[in-house]
Write an enzyme that holds these catalytic residues in place. Structure first.
Site, PDB file in Angstrom:
ATOM      1  N   TYR A   1       0.763  -1.469  -0.114  1.00 54.49           N
ATOM      2  CA  TYR A   1      -0.097   0.089   0.010  1.00 54.49           C
ATOM      3  C   TYR A   1       0.772   1.307  -0.071  1.00 54.49           C
ATOM      4  O   TYR A   1       0.451   2.350  -0.675  1.00 54.49           O
ATOM      5  CB  TYR A   1      -0.917   0.172   1.159  1.00 54.49           C
ATOM      6  CG  TYR A   1      -2.225  -0.913   0.831  1.00 54.49           C
ATOM      7  CD1 TYR A   1      -3.460  -0.281   0.612  1.00 54.49           C
ATOM      8  CD2 TYR A   1      -2.157  -2.162   1.262  1.00 54.49           C
ATOM      9  CE1 TYR A   1      -4.361  -1.057   0.329  1.00 54.49           C
ATOM     10  CE2 TYR A   1      -3.231  -3.006   1.204  1.00 54.49           C
ATOM     11  CZ  TYR A   1      -4.376  -2.387   0.698  1.00 54.49           C
ATOM     12  OH  TYR A   1      -5.696  -3.118   0.428  1.00 54.49           O
ATOM     13  N   ALA A   2       1.970   1.436   0.613  1.00 55.21           N
ATOM     14  CA  ALA A   2       2.798   2.458   0.943  1.00 55.21           C
ATOM     15  C   ALA A   2       1.876   3.737   1.179  1.00 55.21           C
ATOM     16  O   ALA A   2       1.953   4.694   0.409  1.00 55.21           O
ATOM     17  CB  ALA A   2       3.511   2.830  -0.393  1.00 55.21           C
ATOM     18  N   THR A   3       1.292   3.789   2.454  1.00 55.67           N
ATOM     19  CA  THR A   3       0.653   4.762   2.776  1.00 55.67           C
ATOM     20  C   THR A   3       1.070   5.955   3.373  1.00 55.67           C
ATOM     21  O   THR A   3       2.268   5.714   3.579  1.00 55.67           O
ATOM     22  CB  THR A   3      -0.253   4.062   3.882  1.00 55.67           C
ATOM     23  OG1 THR A   3       0.272   3.754   5.009  1.00 55.67           O
ATOM     24  CG2 THR A   3      -1.219   2.839   3.689  1.00 55.67           C
TER      25      THR A   3
ATOM     26  N   GLU B   1     -10.952   4.562   9.073  1.00 50.75           N
ATOM     27  CA  GLU B   1     -11.946   4.448   7.902  1.00 50.75           C
ATOM     28  C   GLU B   1     -13.125   4.481   8.084  1.00 50.75           C
ATOM     29  O   GLU B   1     -13.559   3.362   8.898  1.00 50.75           O
ATOM     30  CB  GLU B   1     -11.317   3.318   7.199  1.00 50.75           C
ATOM     31  CG  GLU B   1     -12.203   3.327   5.738  1.00 50.75           C
ATOM     32  CD  GLU B   1     -11.151   3.942   4.786  1.00 50.75           C
ATOM     33  OE1 GLU B   1     -12.028   4.753   3.863  1.00 50.75           O
ATOM     34  OE2 GLU B   1     -10.003   3.989   4.612  1.00 50.75           O
TER      35      GLU B   1
END
Length: 319
Positions: A165-167, A179
């Site tokens: 994801y590399a959030t 969320e």
């Protein structure tokens, strides 16, 4: 419980609250802007709490992003890209955020980031966990879930060998995704905003208690571990040819078994789920994921246990 089984963790002193990572998810945008003007509600003794608007250009246009998804570009390649004129806005912004709150993976990075998101899916108030071995964050989620009970607060574990994801929040030592839905894009609902606000409050309360020396004995939480992203049925032109079946719509976190309806074509054909085990779909019919070719994600239920933790600050003060 012997003291040798307690894991000492460093105190959590620097906390950020991100809103507007996606500019049309308005609960976090409204909360962060409010807290920037009046932050008394989020301040806690012994820690710095910084509300921060992550994608101001997208917020101004009330769109998810300008050039690319900010919540997917916090990987080494993008964070290390040379800044040239035509670099995507969100990549440049990711580098700025990494400079302020990171560097990612370093001792200088912020201790904790809450990243506030909305979904059009019926997910309720969901917590997103990135690391199944993060005792501190699992303990926090256990605390938040208990504080919100009997209201449900599912935990989505996005740890996966191939789904990266590399959030935005991954800059921090302890990244926390919040969320909350369902809420349409570009809309703010009072009930959704209130749910998000309570999650952040309980999370900050946990950190303050931890810093003050409260010990948290071993705990176990139920999580939904992501397994696979499922696309819509498509034709040879890559166009969607079936929609989420009414019996699946809004059934986030509910069991899905072999033979249950998934999709419905406009000719009335039902496309059923084929699988040998029960799964729990979520992000069902998320508006932002049509472009990502994702109708829902499949998850499985599992248990995670966190070790007995306490802040190491007390030992440092008495040594």
């Amino acid at each position: 419980m012997t003291s040798s089984s307690v894991v000492d963790k460093p105190p959590v002193r620097r906390v950020a609250i991100f809103g507007g990572t996606h500019g049309n998810e308005l609960s976090g945008v409204f909360l962060v802007k409010h807290w920037q003007e009046n932050g008394a509600e989020i301040q806690r003794t012994g820690m710095e709490v910084k509300p921060f608007l992550t994608n101001p250009r997208a917020v101004k246009k009330c769109t998810r992003y300008i050039d690319c998804d900010l919540n997917r570009v916090f990987d080494p390649d993008n964070l290390g890209r040379t800044v040239v004129e035509d670099i995507p806005y969100e990549v440049r912004r990711a580098q700025e955020i990494n400079h302020i709150f990171g560097p990612k993976g370093s001792d200088d990075a912020y201790d904790l980031i809450f990243d506030l998101h909305n979904t059009t899916s019926n997910m309720g108030g969901t917590l997103i966990l990135e690391n199944s071995r993060d005792d501190f964050t699992i303990q926090m989620f256990h605390y938040i879930k208990n504080a919100l009970a009997p209201e449900c607060c599912p935990v989505l574990l996005i740890e996966h060998p191939s789904l990266k994801y590399a959030t935005t929040r991954s800059v921090a030592k302890h990244p926390v995704g919040v969320e909350v839905g369902p809420q349409p894009q570009g809309v703010v609902r009072a009930d959704t905003l209130d749910k998000m606000r309570k999650i952040v409050k309980h999370g900050l309360d946990f950190v303050q208690l931890f810093n003050e020396g409260k010990e948290y004995p071993p705990c176990t939480i139920e999580v939904f571990k992501i397994m696979e992203k499922v696309d819509y049925p498509r034709n040879k032109n890559d166009e969607v040819i079936a929609i989420i079946h009414p019996k699946l719509q809004d059934q986030d976190w509910q069991p899905l078994n072999n033979g249950d309806p998934l999709f419905l074509t406009l000719d009335g054909e039902v496309i059923a789920y084929k699988g040998d085990c029960t799964v729990y779909p979520t992000f069902i019919n998320e508006a932002a994921y049509y472009e990502k070719k994702q109708a829902f994600v499949k998850t499985v239920k599992m248990k995670l246990t966190a070790r007995h933790i306490r802040s190491s600050v007390l030992d440092q003060n008495t040594s």
